[in-house]
Design a protein around this motif. Sequence first.
Motif, PDB file in Angstrom:
ATOM      1  N   LEU A   2       8.791  -1.817  -4.399  1.00  0.00           N
ATOM      2  CA  LEU A   2       7.626  -1.047  -3.964  1.00  0.00           C
ATOM      3  C   LEU A   2       6.784  -1.858  -2.986  1.00  0.00           C
ATOM      4  CD1 LEU A   2       5.802   1.473  -4.171  1.00  0.00           C
ATOM      5  CD2 LEU A   2       4.688   0.356  -6.121  1.00  0.00           C
ATOM      6  N   LEU A   3       6.531  -3.121  -3.300  1.00  0.00           N
ATOM      7  CA  LEU A   3       5.738  -3.981  -2.422  1.00  0.00           C
ATOM      8  C   LEU A   3       6.414  -4.162  -1.060  1.00  0.00           C
ATOM      9  CD1 LEU A   3       4.568  -6.702  -4.970  1.00  0.00           C
ATOM     10  CD2 LEU A   3       3.180  -4.867  -3.974  1.00  0.00           C
ATOM     11  N   VAL A   4       7.717  -4.320  -1.069  1.00  0.00           N
ATOM     12  CA  VAL A   4       8.462  -4.462   0.183  1.00  0.00           C
ATOM     13  C   VAL A   4       8.372  -3.174   0.992  1.00  0.00           C
ATOM     14  CG1 VAL A   4      10.786  -4.708   1.158  1.00  0.00           C
ATOM     15  CG2 VAL A   4      10.013  -6.277  -0.624  1.00  0.00           C
ATOM     16  N   ALA A   5       8.527  -2.040   0.329  1.00  0.00           N
ATOM     17  CA  ALA A   5       8.439  -0.753   1.032  1.00  0.00           C
ATOM     18  C   ALA A   5       7.062  -0.548   1.645  1.00  0.00           C
ATOM     19  CB  ALA A   5       8.764   0.392   0.068  1.00  0.00           C
ATOM     20  N   MET A   6       6.030  -1.038   0.976  1.00  0.00           N
ATOM     21  CA  MET A   6       4.673  -0.861   1.481  1.00  0.00           C
ATOM     22  C   MET A   6       4.311  -1.867   2.567  1.00  0.00           C
ATOM     23  SD  MET A   6       2.339   0.235  -1.818  1.00  0.00           S
ATOM     24  CE  MET A   6       2.556  -1.268  -2.722  1.00  0.00           C
ATOM     25  N   TYR A   7       4.712  -3.129   2.382  1.00  0.00           N
ATOM     26  CA  TYR A   7       4.194  -4.194   3.231  1.00  0.00           C
ATOM     27  C   TYR A   7       5.214  -4.898   4.132  1.00  0.00           C
ATOM     28  CZ  TYR A   7       0.151  -3.580   0.256  1.00  0.00           C
ATOM     29  OH  TYR A   7      -0.920  -3.043  -0.418  1.00  0.00           O
ATOM     30  N   ASP A   8       6.467  -4.486   4.072  1.00  0.00           N
ATOM     31  CA  ASP A   8       7.476  -5.097   4.952  1.00  0.00           C
ATOM     32  C   ASP A   8       8.383  -4.022   5.530  1.00  0.00           C
ATOM     33  OD1 ASP A   8       8.975  -7.009   6.305  1.00  0.00           O
ATOM     34  OD2 ASP A   8      10.290  -7.369   4.595  1.00  0.00           O
ATOM     35  N   ARG A   9       7.775  -3.079   6.198  1.00  0.00           N
ATOM     36  CA  ARG A   9       8.530  -1.951   6.753  1.00  0.00           C
ATOM     37  C   ARG A   9       9.476  -2.368   7.867  1.00  0.00           C
ATOM     38  NH1 ARG A   9       3.857   2.634   6.514  1.00  0.00           N
ATOM     39  NH2 ARG A   9       3.840   2.732   4.249  1.00  0.00           N
ATOM     40  N   GLN A  11      -1.876   1.286   2.316  1.00  0.00           N
ATOM     41  CA  GLN A  11      -0.417   1.339   2.266  1.00  0.00           C
ATOM     42  C   GLN A  11       0.087   1.974   0.966  1.00  0.00           C
ATOM     43  OE1 GLN A  11       1.179   0.637   5.120  1.00  0.00           O
ATOM     44  NE2 GLN A  11      -0.946   0.314   5.726  1.00  0.00           N
ATOM     45  N   ILE A  12      -0.753   1.997  -0.054  1.00  0.00           N
ATOM     46  CA  ILE A  12      -0.333   2.581  -1.335  1.00  0.00           C
ATOM     47  C   ILE A  12      -0.194   4.093  -1.223  1.00  0.00           C
ATOM     48  CG2 ILE A  12      -0.937   2.845  -3.776  1.00  0.00           C
ATOM     49  CD1 ILE A  12      -2.241  -0.003  -3.498  1.00  0.00           C
ATOM     50  N   PRO A  13      -1.217   4.831  -0.806  1.00  0.00           N
ATOM     51  CA  PRO A  13      -1.000   6.274  -0.640  1.00  0.00           C
ATOM     52  C   PRO A  13      -0.068   6.587   0.536  1.00  0.00           C
ATOM     53  CG  PRO A  13      -3.232   5.695   0.015  1.00  0.00           C
ATOM     54  CD  PRO A  13      -2.626   4.472  -0.594  1.00  0.00           C
ATOM     55  N   ALA A  14       0.004   5.676   1.519  1.00  0.00           N
ATOM     56  CA  ALA A  14       0.869   5.918   2.677  1.00  0.00           C
ATOM     57  C   ALA A  14       2.338   5.968   2.274  1.00  0.00           C
ATOM     58  CB  ALA A  14       0.640   4.833   3.735  1.00  0.00           C
ATOM     59  N   ILE A  15       2.702   5.262   1.214  1.00  0.00           N
ATOM     60  CA  ILE A  15       4.101   5.230   0.788  1.00  0.00           C
ATOM     61  C   ILE A  15       4.568   6.615   0.325  1.00  0.00           C
ATOM     62  CG2 ILE A  15       3.843   4.566  -1.646  1.00  0.00           C
ATOM     63  CD1 ILE A  15       6.304   2.953   0.740  1.00  0.00           C
ATOM     64  N   VAL A  16       3.619   7.468  -0.057  1.00  0.00           N
ATOM     65  CA  VAL A  16       3.967   8.843  -0.442  1.00  0.00           C
ATOM     66  C   VAL A  16       3.449   9.845   0.589  1.00  0.00           C
ATOM     67  CG1 VAL A  16       4.189   8.383  -2.919  1.00  0.00           C
ATOM     68  CG2 VAL A  16       1.959   9.014  -1.982  1.00  0.00           C
TER      69      VAL A  16
END
Length: 167
Positions: free
Chosen positions: A34-41, A99-104
Amino acid sequence: MQQISRMLMKLFQRARLEKPGQVDRRAAEFTLSLLVAMYDRSGTGYVKTRSAAAALISLSGDTLLAKYRAFFQFYAVPDGRATLITRSALRSLLTDLNQIPAIVGEGCTRSCVEIAIHDCFHGVLNAAIVEEKFLSWLRSEPAVLLWLPTCYRLSATEMVSHQARCR
């Protein structure tokens, strides 16, 4: 990411000991993903520790006030006798949290972050604010972070039990 991975493994290992049977064995792996998906696109293999900490704080089961204080501690800078949060630090915090709500697919634009910063610093003549001003602004539930108290309230109600019977 290796450092964050090790920290997550320790964190969830401790949680498994405290709450046997309630923590999935793959929790550290899932959280890191989850952290990678949010912060290492872009796939650099690098996630800022402070960004990861902000996400973990916001997703924790702690009280809103404790989360807000932790955000201040991670993003504020010491300035002589006081610790202050600057516009730049607030921009970093809001960008990280967005980035948290952006992931969805629910993130806001850069302009809403700037509006929030302007709102937080409204009437402030200094370049930075103290913790109480920061906490007061967060308690007003700014639109850019409205998801945070909403999620907190939802999670708080999960454990509510009523002794009423319905027909």
